[in-house]
Design a protein around this motif. Structure first.
Motif, PDB file in Angstrom:
ATOM      1  N   UNK A 323       0.830  -1.204   0.000  1.00 56.47           N
ATOM      2  CA  UNK A 323       0.000   0.000   0.000  1.00 56.47           C
ATOM      3  C   UNK A 323       0.866   1.255   0.000  1.00 56.47           C
ATOM      4  N   UNK A 324       1.995   1.196   0.740  1.00 59.71           N
ATOM      5  CA  UNK A 324       2.894   2.350   0.792  1.00 59.71           C
ATOM      6  C   UNK A 324       3.563   2.578  -0.566  1.00 59.71           C
ATOM      7  N   UNK A 330       1.750   7.824  -6.240  1.00 62.98           N
ATOM      8  CA  UNK A 330       0.703   8.804  -6.515  1.00 62.98           C
ATOM      9  C   UNK A 330      -0.721   8.378  -6.277  1.00 62.98           C
ATOM     10  N   UNK A 331      -0.957   7.109  -5.877  1.00 62.93           N
ATOM     11  CA  UNK A 331      -2.330   6.671  -5.659  1.00 62.93           C
ATOM     12  C   UNK A 331      -2.814   7.101  -4.278  1.00 62.93           C
ATOM     13  N   UNK A 332      -4.044   7.609  -4.216  1.00 62.23           N
ATOM     14  CA  UNK A 332      -4.577   8.149  -2.965  1.00 62.23           C
ATOM     15  C   UNK A 332      -5.139   7.071  -2.042  1.00 62.23           C
ATOM     16  N   UNK A 333      -5.463   5.900  -2.601  1.00 64.91           N
ATOM     17  CA  UNK A 333      -6.055   4.851  -1.773  1.00 64.91           C
ATOM     18  C   UNK A 333      -5.582   3.477  -2.224  1.00 64.91           C
ATOM     19  N   UNK A 334      -5.748   2.514  -1.329  1.00 64.53           N
ATOM     20  CA  UNK A 334      -5.360   1.138  -1.625  1.00 64.53           C
ATOM     21  C   UNK A 334      -6.196   0.581  -2.772  1.00 64.53           C
ATOM     22  N   UNK A 335      -7.478   0.840  -2.744  1.00 65.02           N
ATOM     23  CA  UNK A 335      -8.374   0.300  -3.772  1.00 65.02           C
ATOM     24  C   UNK A 335      -8.035   0.865  -5.156  1.00 65.02           C
ATOM     25  N   UNK A 336      -7.714   2.158  -5.199  1.00 64.29           N
ATOM     26  CA  UNK A 336      -7.366   2.773  -6.486  1.00 64.29           C
ATOM     27  C   UNK A 336      -6.090   2.140  -7.047  1.00 64.29           C
ATOM     28  N   UNK A 337      -5.123   1.877  -6.172  1.00 65.83           N
ATOM     29  CA  UNK A 337      -3.864   1.274  -6.587  1.00 65.83           C
ATOM     30  C   UNK A 337      -4.084  -0.152  -7.091  1.00 65.83           C
ATOM     31  N   UNK A 338      -4.837  -0.939  -6.333  1.00 63.29           N
ATOM     32  CA  UNK A 338      -5.073  -2.336  -6.708  1.00 63.29           C
ATOM     33  C   UNK A 338      -5.852  -2.427  -8.026  1.00 63.29           C
ATOM     34  N   UNK A 339      -6.860  -1.596  -8.172  1.00 66.33           N
ATOM     35  CA  UNK A 339      -7.667  -1.624  -9.403  1.00 66.33           C
ATOM     36  C   UNK A 339      -6.826  -1.245 -10.626  1.00 66.33           C
ATOM     37  N   UNK A 350       0.168  -8.368  -5.171  1.00 62.11           N
ATOM     38  CA  UNK A 350       0.627  -9.573  -4.463  1.00 62.11           C
ATOM     39  C   UNK A 350       0.923 -10.696  -5.446  1.00 62.11           C
ATOM     40  N   UNK A 351       0.025 -10.899  -6.414  1.00 59.78           N
ATOM     41  CA  UNK A 351       0.235 -11.944  -7.413  1.00 59.78           C
ATOM     42  C   UNK A 351       1.468 -11.633  -8.270  1.00 59.78           C
ATOM     43  N   UNK A 352       1.664 -10.363  -8.541  1.00 61.77           N
ATOM     44  CA  UNK A 352       2.833  -9.958  -9.323  1.00 61.77           C
ATOM     45  C   UNK A 352       4.116 -10.326  -8.596  1.00 61.77           C
ATOM     46  N   UNK A 353       4.168 -10.060  -7.288  1.00 58.84           N
ATOM     47  CA  UNK A 353       5.359 -10.378  -6.496  1.00 58.84           C
ATOM     48  C   UNK A 353       5.603 -11.894  -6.442  1.00 58.84           C
ATOM     49  N   UNK A 354       4.508 -12.665  -6.328  1.00 54.84           N
ATOM     50  CA  UNK A 354       4.667 -14.114  -6.293  1.00 54.84           C
ATOM     51  C   UNK A 354       5.172 -14.659  -7.622  1.00 54.84           C
ATOM     52  N   UNK A 355       4.728 -14.030  -8.703  1.00 55.62           N
ATOM     53  CA  UNK A 355       5.109 -14.530 -10.033  1.00 55.62           C
ATOM     54  C   UNK A 355       6.594 -14.307 -10.328  1.00 55.62           C
ATOM     55  N   UNK A 356       7.174 -13.271  -9.711  1.00 50.33           N
ATOM     56  CA  UNK A 356       8.598 -12.981  -9.995  1.00 50.33           C
ATOM     57  C   UNK A 356       9.489 -13.413  -8.833  1.00 50.33           C
ATOM     58  N   UNK A 357       8.905 -13.999  -7.794  1.00 47.52           N
ATOM     59  CA  UNK A 357       9.688 -14.404  -6.615  1.00 47.52           C
ATOM     60  C   UNK A 357      10.860 -15.293  -6.974  1.00 47.52           C
ATOM     61  N   UNK A 358      10.669 -16.323  -7.843  1.00 48.00           N
ATOM     62  CA  UNK A 358      11.809 -17.200  -8.165  1.00 48.00           C
ATOM     63  C   UNK A 358      12.960 -16.464  -8.841  1.00 48.00           C
ATOM     64  N   UNK A 359      12.659 -15.330  -9.487  1.00 46.77           N
ATOM     65  CA  UNK A 359      13.683 -14.576 -10.223  1.00 46.77           C
ATOM     66  C   UNK A 359      14.458 -13.625  -9.322  1.00 46.77           C
TER      67      UNK A 359
END
Length: 360
Positions: A323-324, A330-339, A350-359
């Protein structure tokens, strides 16, 4: 359609080139139609008068493609040499254009009705122009091949530019010009096959069918994209057929946004950026919509997500929560960032981080 584009183009030179392209397509088809129906007999003095227009198709498409993608026209003073071939062919055929009507009748009969008796031609008439006319098919193929390659080169350069800047490479204008170059390539292939299989003008009807499909498809696309039938289309802030008196280029707008990291500000908005640049908000909307095919918010968010993906994988920002990270770009809220992240990256942070974790 070409007349509509002429009226709406105003100072938009690339659009004028495209209007001429459509106009010549229409005139060439009209010529073929008159010849196949026999109606050419009413205006026989104009027989074969559109041949020079065929040699104009390649240069005009290249000029319009260049203007649309580079966002600046090719001045005639600089690009005049592109029209040497059509001009040279026109000059070489002046003796034919001024020839007695019997010469033009025989030219028509030789192409479409060889079984009919030809007319008597004055013995003093010089057929010297026929040397160039006999290689007309080769001139067409050379012209189409040359400008097909040049147009495809422009499209490729634009695609590479979009990849380098990590912007959307599938803007409406890019897709339109890319498809136009593909159509020119297809026209070259079709012309080569037809010229190989048929003598003289024997296969012109197939090229005319191809032209018809192109003309109607182009008309449909332009009318659909221009909101011509929308009651508010005249006042549409995204209308791109006109040109303001004073306007910053897209490159200048992007340069300001990138150098000042403007997109990372929570207060980033069309109105605020217009105040910063001291221009009208509509100019920014028009530049972004024309260049990328989407609106201002989409443009800003796409840049934020690109930066967010970098920071999510940067150890320097490892102490920050997801969220930070979103707030830092520049996103004002968590929902705006996630969307926004899911829309532009195809997954959640979160899914993005998991997908690149092995790399990592």
């Amino acid at each position: 359609m070409s007349l509509i584009l002429f009226i709406k183009s105003k100072d938009n030179t690339p659009l004028k080139y495209f209007a001429f392209l459509l106009l010549f397509f229409g005139l060439i088809f009209l010529d073929v139609y008159l010849c196949y129906t026999g109606l050419i007999k009413h205006i026989l003095f104009l027989n074969d008068s559109t041949e020079v227009f065929v040699l104009m198709l390649g240069p005009l498409l290249y000029f319009s493609t260049y203007g649309f993608l580079k966002r600046k026209p090719i001045p005639i003073k600089i690009g005049w040499w592109h029209f040497i071939l059509p001009a040279g062919y026109f000059i070489s055929q002046i003796p034919y254009y001024l020839a007695p009507i019997s010469v033009k009748l025989n030219a028509y009969l030789g192409a479409y009705h060889r079984h009919l008796k030809t007319a008597v031609v004055p013995e003093t008439f010089d057929f010297g122009y026929h040397f160039v006319k006999d290689i007309f098919d080769w001139l067409i193929l050379i012209s189409l091949l040359t400008y097909t390659l040049l147009s495809l080169k422009l499209v490729r350069e634009e695609h590479l530019r979009a990849l380098e800047k990590k912007t959307n490479g599938n803007s409406a204008k890019y897709i339109f010009t890319r498809n136009s170059a593909i159509v020119l390539c297809s026209f070259f292939i079709a012309a080569f096959i037809i010229f190989y299989l048929f003598d003289d003008d024997g296969g012109d009807q197939y090229l005319s069918l191809f032209q018809t499909v192109v003309a109607f498809s182009t008309t449909y696309i332009i009318l659909r994209e221009s909101r011509f039938f929308d009651k508010s289309w005249v006042a549409d802030k995204y209308e791109t057929l006109g040109k303001p008196v004073k306007e910053l280029t897209l490159e200048e707008i992007e340069d300001f946004i990138e150098k000042n990291d403007y997109f990372t500000s929570e207060n980033a908005s069309l109105k605020d950026l217009a105040n910063e640049l001291n221009i009208h908000p509509n100019q920014i909307s028009k530049a972004i919509n024309t260049g990328f095919g989407f609106n201002f918010n989409h443009y800003i968010n796409s840049k934020r997500i690109v930066l967010a993906k970098k920071r999510l994988t940067d150890p320097k920002y490892g102490q920050l929560t997801i969220e930070a990270i979103g707030a830092s770009v520049g996103f004002k809220s968590k929902s705006a960032f996630y969307n926004a992240f899911k829309k532009h990256a195809g997954s959640s942070p979160s899914q993005f981080l998991k997908s690149i974790a092995p790399k990592l």
